[in-house]
Design an enzyme around this catalytic site. Structure first.
Site, PDB file in Angstrom:
ATOM      1  N   ASP A  13      -8.321  -3.989   4.266  1.00 53.02           N
ATOM      2  CA  ASP A  13      -7.822  -3.957   5.723  1.00 53.02           C
ATOM      3  C   ASP A  13      -5.764  -3.642   5.575  1.00 53.02           C
ATOM      4  O   ASP A  13      -5.043  -3.650   6.792  1.00 53.02           O
ATOM      5  CB  ASP A  13      -7.645  -3.923   7.641  1.00 53.02           C
ATOM      6  CG  ASP A  13      -9.420  -4.644   7.397  1.00 53.02           C
ATOM      7  OD1 ASP A  13      -9.613  -2.762   7.215  1.00 53.02           O
ATOM      8  OD2 ASP A  13      -9.522  -4.895   8.202  1.00 53.02           O
ATOM      9  N   LYS A  16      -5.245   0.554   2.245  1.00 54.41           N
ATOM     10  CA  LYS A  16      -5.093   1.098   1.468  1.00 54.41           C
ATOM     11  C   LYS A  16      -5.958   2.988   1.597  1.00 54.41           C
ATOM     12  O   LYS A  16      -5.544   3.949   0.950  1.00 54.41           O
ATOM     13  CB  LYS A  16      -7.023   0.227   1.262  1.00 54.41           C
ATOM     14  CG  LYS A  16      -6.617  -1.053  -0.245  1.00 54.41           C
ATOM     15  CD  LYS A  16      -8.161  -1.124   0.423  1.00 54.41           C
ATOM     16  CE  LYS A  16      -9.235  -1.623   1.053  1.00 54.41           C
ATOM     17  NZ  LYS A  16      -8.985  -2.084   2.092  1.00 54.41           N
ATOM     18  N   GLY A  40     -13.457   0.804   6.293  1.00 55.95           N
ATOM     19  CA  GLY A  40     -12.874   1.456   7.418  1.00 55.95           C
ATOM     20  C   GLY A  40     -11.735   2.061   6.735  1.00 55.95           C
ATOM     21  O   GLY A  40     -10.335   0.951   7.038  1.00 55.95           O
ATOM     22  N   HIS A  41     -11.169   3.340   6.430  1.00 57.02           N
ATOM     23  CA  HIS A  41     -10.259   3.864   5.844  1.00 57.02           C
ATOM     24  C   HIS A  41      -8.994   4.680   7.188  1.00 57.02           C
ATOM     25  O   HIS A  41      -9.619   5.327   7.069  1.00 57.02           O
ATOM     26  CB  HIS A  41     -10.111   3.691   4.312  1.00 57.02           C
ATOM     27  CG  HIS A  41     -10.368   3.018   3.297  1.00 57.02           C
ATOM     28  ND1 HIS A  41     -10.996   3.244   2.163  1.00 57.02           N
ATOM     29  CD2 HIS A  41     -10.561   1.964   3.557  1.00 57.02           C
ATOM     30  CE1 HIS A  41     -11.309   2.026   1.948  1.00 57.02           C
ATOM     31  NE2 HIS A  41     -11.572   0.965   2.718  1.00 57.02           N
ATOM     32  N   GLN A 224     -12.802  -2.925   0.477  1.00 59.44           N
ATOM     33  CA  GLN A 224     -11.971  -4.506   1.449  1.00 59.44           C
ATOM     34  C   GLN A 224     -10.607  -5.392   0.393  1.00 59.44           C
ATOM     35  O   GLN A 224      -9.933  -3.885   0.004  1.00 59.44           O
ATOM     36  CB  GLN A 224     -13.150  -5.470   0.888  1.00 59.44           C
ATOM     37  CG  GLN A 224     -14.006  -4.910   1.371  1.00 59.44           C
ATOM     38  CD  GLN A 224     -15.553  -3.636   1.391  1.00 59.44           C
ATOM     39  OE1 GLN A 224     -15.892  -3.354  -0.230  1.00 59.44           O
ATOM     40  NE2 GLN A 224     -15.793  -2.697   2.471  1.00 59.44           N
TER      41      GLN A 224
END
Ligand code: GDP
Ligand code: IMO
Ligand code: MG
Length: 421
Positions: A13, A16, A40-41, A224
């Site tokens: 988080d 990225k 979750g990007h 990650q």
């Protein structure tokens, strides 16, 4: 520059998605190589939010081909939902700009159930995302995983699923007393999804091999962060893939080439979701203030992210273990008006001074030692980086021996500044 990797340099988080989206226009391919929809990007373009879990963050750039490499564990249901949601939003997605390796391991409902049962009823809580990531990688290692290509043949799928369920149903029945889908239901569901995914599936290794030999530009997007790496992270509180740079070589391939740039994405402070040690964690009101201002709530599970100070022993370690060539420092704006800041310069552990972390160091037992640095009221002053922010950046560069190549100061695509080319 022909090849570049975006690697999370903390516990995930770090931003990225935003940085990948920014660079995508300069690349022909953006490639995911590990993890799955535990990621979750988040990307904001002109105030419009997109959260990607499985599809690479290059997808908002229509000229760029998004690739899901064979190291990714693929939930076909999530893939379909995500593609359809993007198309609904007007994003161009087709098999011309999205290719999935037919060699990806598939996440089934059995993997998800096992993940959720273990984390809620098992003897050790990791705080996983419950998306079936760990159990799917386990089956890959046990050489009984289901590959995407298996979804295209009903007979093969049934044989492999039956073999897969044989051991798991003992756990579902005896240990967890939980209901699970029948083989026939699962075969039908996956076979139907396979029909949808067929159009996107291909041999991504050869695609990248040929692209690289034609001097095409490839950007590898990590999910990650290095501290969640199965081997380099804070085991056992990690994810089940190699999130560090090494994952690229096994999860997508970079045939015959080296990486020109490995850009570590690093927040101006630290966050972590789920269980596990966190030496610089804040347990006071300031932690809550940073969490609130930084909207530190998981993009995948909505869980609150734990917040702490910047940790130099971990940054030095991540730099070494993933060969970072530079970092992008994100979320500097969140520290505006937070008063004086603290930075962990080293740890004390068993009477020793530890300046750089290492695999296996028990981070729950180290004592972080801080130095206080000037806070700042604004990242920019008169259009220039404010002197206090500049000294924060200089301190990081000097202490960790790494270049801060760019900074981000807001969630939008445009809210970043390149400092060094
Ligand atoms: P990822 O998993 O590394 O892609 O990061 P996430 O998307 O899970 O979390 C990063 C969050 O911070 C997202 O909500 C981004 O929109 C947001 N973000 C990224 N960079 C910045 C920044 O520089 N400032 C602020 N305030 N938010 C940012
Ligand atoms: P992105 O790509 C932050 C964490 C989970 C849990 C541990 C294991 O958005 O940075 P898993 O479901 O992978 O078996 O969970 O890893 N985790 C993440 N934390 N960002 C992520 O992804 C994460 N993906 C997994 O919270 O602690
Ligand atoms: Mg995230």
């Amino acid at each position: 520059m022909q090849t570049m990797a975006i690697i999370g340099a903390q516990w995930g988080d770090e931003g990225k998605g935003k940085i990948t989206d920014y660079f995508a226009k300069q690349f022909d391919y953006v490639v995911r190589f590990q993890g799955g929809n535990n990621a979750g990007h988040t990307i904001y373009v002109e105030g419009k939010k997109t959260v990607l879990h499985l599809i690479p963050s290059g997808i908002l750039n229509p000229e760029c081909v998004s690739v899901i490499g064979h190291g990714v564990v693929l939930d076909p249901e999530v893939f379909k939902v995500e593609v359809e949601a993007l198309i609904d939003k007007g994003v161009q997605v087709s098999n011309k700009n999205l290719i999935v390796s037919q060699h990806c391991n598939v996440i089934t409902s059995y993997h998800k159930l096992l993940d959720q049962m273990r984390d809620s009823k098992g003897s050790q809580k990791i705080g996983t995302t419950g998306k079936g990531i760990g159990p799917t990688y386990e089956d890959r290692c046990a050489r009984k995983g289901i590959k995407l290509i298996d979804l295209f043949n009903k007979e093969t799928l049934k044989t492999k699923l039956t073999r897969l369920l044989k051991e798991k149903e003992v756990l579902f029945k005896e240990l967890y007393s939980v209901k699970y889908s029948s083989i026939d239901e699962e075969v039908e569901k996956l076979f139907e999804l396979g029909k949808y995914l067929f159009q996107f599936s291909g041999d991504t290794f050869s695609e990248l091999d040929q692209a690289l030999s034609k001097n095409k530009k490839v950007l590898y997007e990590g999910a990650q962060g290095v501290l969640l790496d199965l081997d380099y992270g804070t085991y056992p509180f990690v994810t089940s893939s190699n999130t560090s740079v090494g994952g690229i070589y096994t999860g997508a391939g970079i045939p015959g080439h080296h990486l020109d740039e490995v850009l570590g994405i690093f927040k101006a402070y630290t966050t972590r979701v789920g269980e596990g040690p966190f030496p610089t964690e804040l347990h006071d009101q300031l932690g809550v203030d940073i969490q609130t201002k930084g909207h530190e709530f998981g993009a995948t599970t909505g869980r609150t992210r734990r917040v702490g100070w910047l940790d130099l022993p971990l940054l030095r370690y991540v730099k070494r273990s993933s060969n970072l060539t530079a970092i992008a420092l994100t979320k500097l704006d969140v520290l505006e008006e937070m008063g004086a800041l603290k930075v962990c310069t080293h740890y004390e552990f068993e009477g020793k001074k530890i300046e750089i972390s290492y695999p296996g160091l028990d981070l729950s037992k180290v004592k972080p030692v801080y130095k206080e640095v000037s806070g700042f009221t604004t990242v920019f002053k008169d259009g220039e980086i404010s002197p206090e922010v500049q000294s924060y950046l200089d301190m990081i560069e000097n202490e960790a021996g790494i270049t801060v190549k760019m900074i981000a100061y807001g969630p939008n695509r445009s809210e970043l500044k390149i400092l060094k080319h």
